[in-house]
Design a protein around this motif. Structure first.
Motif, PDB file in Angstrom:
ATOM      1  N   PRO A   1      78.337  19.612  51.633  1.00  0.00           N
ATOM      2  CA  PRO A   1      78.671  18.743  50.500  1.00  0.00           C
ATOM      3  C   PRO A   1      78.053  19.327  49.220  1.00  0.00           C
ATOM      4  N   LYS A   2      78.514  18.822  48.069  1.00  0.00           N
ATOM      5  CA  LYS A   2      77.929  19.294  46.804  1.00  0.00           C
ATOM      6  C   LYS A   2      76.589  18.589  46.638  1.00  0.00           C
ATOM      7  N   ASN A   3      75.623  19.042  47.387  1.00  0.00           N
ATOM      8  CA  ASN A   3      74.308  18.403  47.450  1.00  0.00           C
ATOM      9  C   ASN A   3      73.267  19.513  47.480  1.00  0.00           C
ATOM     10  N   GLU A   4      72.452  19.544  46.426  1.00  0.00           N
ATOM     11  CA  GLU A   4      71.491  20.644  46.256  1.00  0.00           C
ATOM     12  C   GLU A   4      70.551  20.800  47.446  1.00  0.00           C
ATOM     13  N   ILE A   5      70.124  19.677  48.000  1.00  0.00           N
ATOM     14  CA  ILE A   5      69.146  19.747  49.096  1.00  0.00           C
ATOM     15  C   ILE A   5      69.774  20.418  50.311  1.00  0.00           C
ATOM     16  N   MET A   6      71.044  20.077  50.586  1.00  0.00           N
ATOM     17  CA  MET A   6      71.699  20.680  51.757  1.00  0.00           C
ATOM     18  C   MET A   6      72.012  22.153  51.497  1.00  0.00           C
ATOM     19  N   ILE A   7      72.369  22.466  50.269  1.00  0.00           N
ATOM     20  CA  ILE A   7      72.622  23.874  49.931  1.00  0.00           C
ATOM     21  C   ILE A   7      71.343  24.689  50.158  1.00  0.00           C
ATOM     22  N   GLU A   8      70.223  24.158  49.669  1.00  0.00           N
ATOM     23  CA  GLU A   8      68.949  24.888  49.814  1.00  0.00           C
ATOM     24  C   GLU A   8      68.506  24.958  51.276  1.00  0.00           C
ATOM     25  N   THR A   9      68.870  23.952  52.048  1.00  0.00           N
ATOM     26  CA  THR A   9      68.507  23.997  53.470  1.00  0.00           C
ATOM     27  C   THR A   9      69.184  25.192  54.140  1.00  0.00           C
ATOM     28  N   TYR A  10      70.472  25.373  53.880  1.00  0.00           N
ATOM     29  CA  TYR A  10      71.177  26.525  54.470  1.00  0.00           C
ATOM     30  C   TYR A  10      70.634  27.834  53.914  1.00  0.00           C
ATOM     31  N   LYS A  11      70.246  27.811  52.628  1.00  0.00           N
ATOM     32  CA  LYS A  11      69.663  29.049  52.073  1.00  0.00           C
ATOM     33  C   LYS A  11      68.368  29.396  52.808  1.00  0.00           C
TER      34      LYS A  11
ATOM     35  N   LEU B   1      71.591  31.692  54.660  1.00  0.00           N
ATOM     36  CA  LEU B   1      73.032  31.643  54.365  1.00  0.00           C
ATOM     37  C   LEU B   1      73.270  31.247  52.910  1.00  0.00           C
ATOM     38  N   ASN B   2      74.452  31.606  52.415  1.00  0.00           N
ATOM     39  CA  ASN B   2      74.860  31.117  51.114  1.00  0.00           C
ATOM     40  C   ASN B   2      76.042  30.178  51.370  1.00  0.00           C
ATOM     41  N   PRO B   3      75.773  28.867  51.558  1.00  0.00           N
ATOM     42  CA  PRO B   3      76.849  27.985  52.003  1.00  0.00           C
ATOM     43  C   PRO B   3      77.871  27.710  50.894  1.00  0.00           C
ATOM     44  N   THR B   4      79.003  27.140  51.301  1.00  0.00           N
ATOM     45  CA  THR B   4      80.082  26.868  50.347  1.00  0.00           C
ATOM     46  C   THR B   4      80.121  25.366  50.040  1.00  0.00           C
ATOM     47  N   PRO B   5      79.688  24.952  48.833  1.00  0.00           N
ATOM     48  CA  PRO B   5      79.755  23.525  48.498  1.00  0.00           C
ATOM     49  C   PRO B   5      81.201  23.113  48.266  1.00  0.00           C
ATOM     50  N   MET B   6      81.589  22.029  48.884  1.00  0.00           N
ATOM     51  CA  MET B   6      83.012  21.635  48.816  1.00  0.00           C
ATOM     52  C   MET B   6      83.126  20.122  48.972  1.00  0.00           C
TER      53      MET B   6
END
Ligand code: MLT
Length: 334
Positions: free
Chosen positions: A170-180, A184-189
């Motif tokens: 999701p377009k959620n900074e915390i989840m993006i950083e978790t995958y980082k 990984l460089n996840p795809t926010p969508m």
């Protein structure tokens, strides 16, 4: 009879209450499809609202994001163009960062934790803060279970197995950083685009609870599941604060009571349905893998990298510490 039994059997209330011709019907946006915990929460809320108001207030569920993507429904409710919405908490966080505490990885470790936090003092603080930040009021809490990782390519058990996969978040900074933190460089969508992106192989995978994977028919486009437990999905029912304020004192109490009943129904729904739905996904051909070493590597990487990054945004380290200590755990490391 419990609310859950009533809405699952689906007859008692309909027979007991004739909705008056003048009943006010509210529109309730639901992000997911039929069969998941969002729909269960919504049905239980409508049943309880009719009961509370003697049929003067009712609601209609619009499933599958028909009234807009989950994040868009927060804005719509805040501006008064939508009445109610049921959505994942991670899609409220961009509008009210304090609820981000519930999106931090490995904070909520069980359904009991989720219920204790949301239904206690911390939950009330989050409700108040969300009204202030986002113009919407959380009146019920849905529980969907842990977000497990699904993908179409291969079994994943370790952080190394994950490398190279394209994962939607999701377009959620915390989840993006978790995958980082897992390399990984996840795809926010947006949520509404996710099924098509998985089907067209724009992305290889995503994470969501078993109930959501089932409600969204992701088994048609995903094969492998990793039983991750990094994020327990809480799915609030929100009402436009403008609408809530326009109600009489009595009606407000009825709406709140209906939200409480729906929360209870959602809790019972998850406890009774999750393992059945998990088995159903397996019978449809999905393969479930356990993370290696009780997911220690995932947990250590994510908590060390992600928690400190978001202290400011969630209102300070003490906000997280308050959640952890209310759950009987140690405060976060300095
Ligand atoms: C998301 O991944 O955007 C949400 O978790 C979807 C949902 O509410 O089920």
């Amino acid at each position: 009879m419990s609310y859950m039994t009533r809405f699952l059997t689906g007859t008692a209330l309909t027979l007991a209450l004739a909705v008056p011709a003048a009943a006010k019907e509210y529109r309730i946006a639901v992000g997911d499809g039929a069969g998941g915990s969002q729909e269960a929460l919504g049905k239980a809320f409508v049943a309880a609202l009719e009961e509370q108001t003697g049929g003067e207030m009712t609601g209609k569920l619009f499933l599958n994001g028909q009234l807009g993507d989950e994040q868009d429904t927060v804005t719509a409710a805040a501006t008064g163009t939508l009445d109610f919405s049921i959505l994942a908490i991670n899609n409220i966080t961009p509008f009210s960062p304090s609820v981000g505490t519930l999106t931090l990885p490995y904070v909520i470790l069980s359904q009991d934790d989720a219920e204790k936090i949301t239904q206690g003092e911390v939950g009330q603080q989050m409700i108040d803060q969300t009204i202030e930040d986002a113009g919407v009021r959380i009146i019920g809490w849905g529980y969907s279970g842990f977000r497990v990782l699904s993908n179409s390519k291969r079994p994943v058990s370790t952080v190394a197995d994950l490398q190279g996969l394209v994962i939607r978040v999701p377009k959620n900074e915390i989840m993006i950083e978790t995958y980082k933190s897992w390399g990984l460089n996840p795809t926010p969508m947006a949520w509404g685009e996710t099924f098509a992106a998985l089907q067209q192989k724009v992305v290889d995978g995503q994470d969501n609870p078993y109930l959501t994977i089932y409600a969204m028919k992701f088994d048609e486009v995903q094969k492998y599941i990793t039983d991750l437990r990094y994020l327990f999905s809480i799915e609030p029912l929100i009402v436009s604060e403008a609408l809530f304020e326009s109600l009489s004192e009595d009606q407000q109490q009825q709406v709140l009571a209906a939200g409480k009943a729906a929360t209870q129904a959602s809790s019972e729904f998850l406890r009774s349905e999750e393992s059945k739905i998990r088995d159903e996904l397996v019978s449809r051909g999905m393969e479930i893998t356990q993370p290696a070493d009780d997911e220690k590597e995932f947990r250590d990487l994510a908590t060390a990298a992600v928690w400190p990054q978001f202290y400011d945004q969630i209102g300070g380290k003490e906000v997280l510490d308050n959640v952890l200590t209310s759950l009987g755990r140690e405060p976060a490391p300095q």
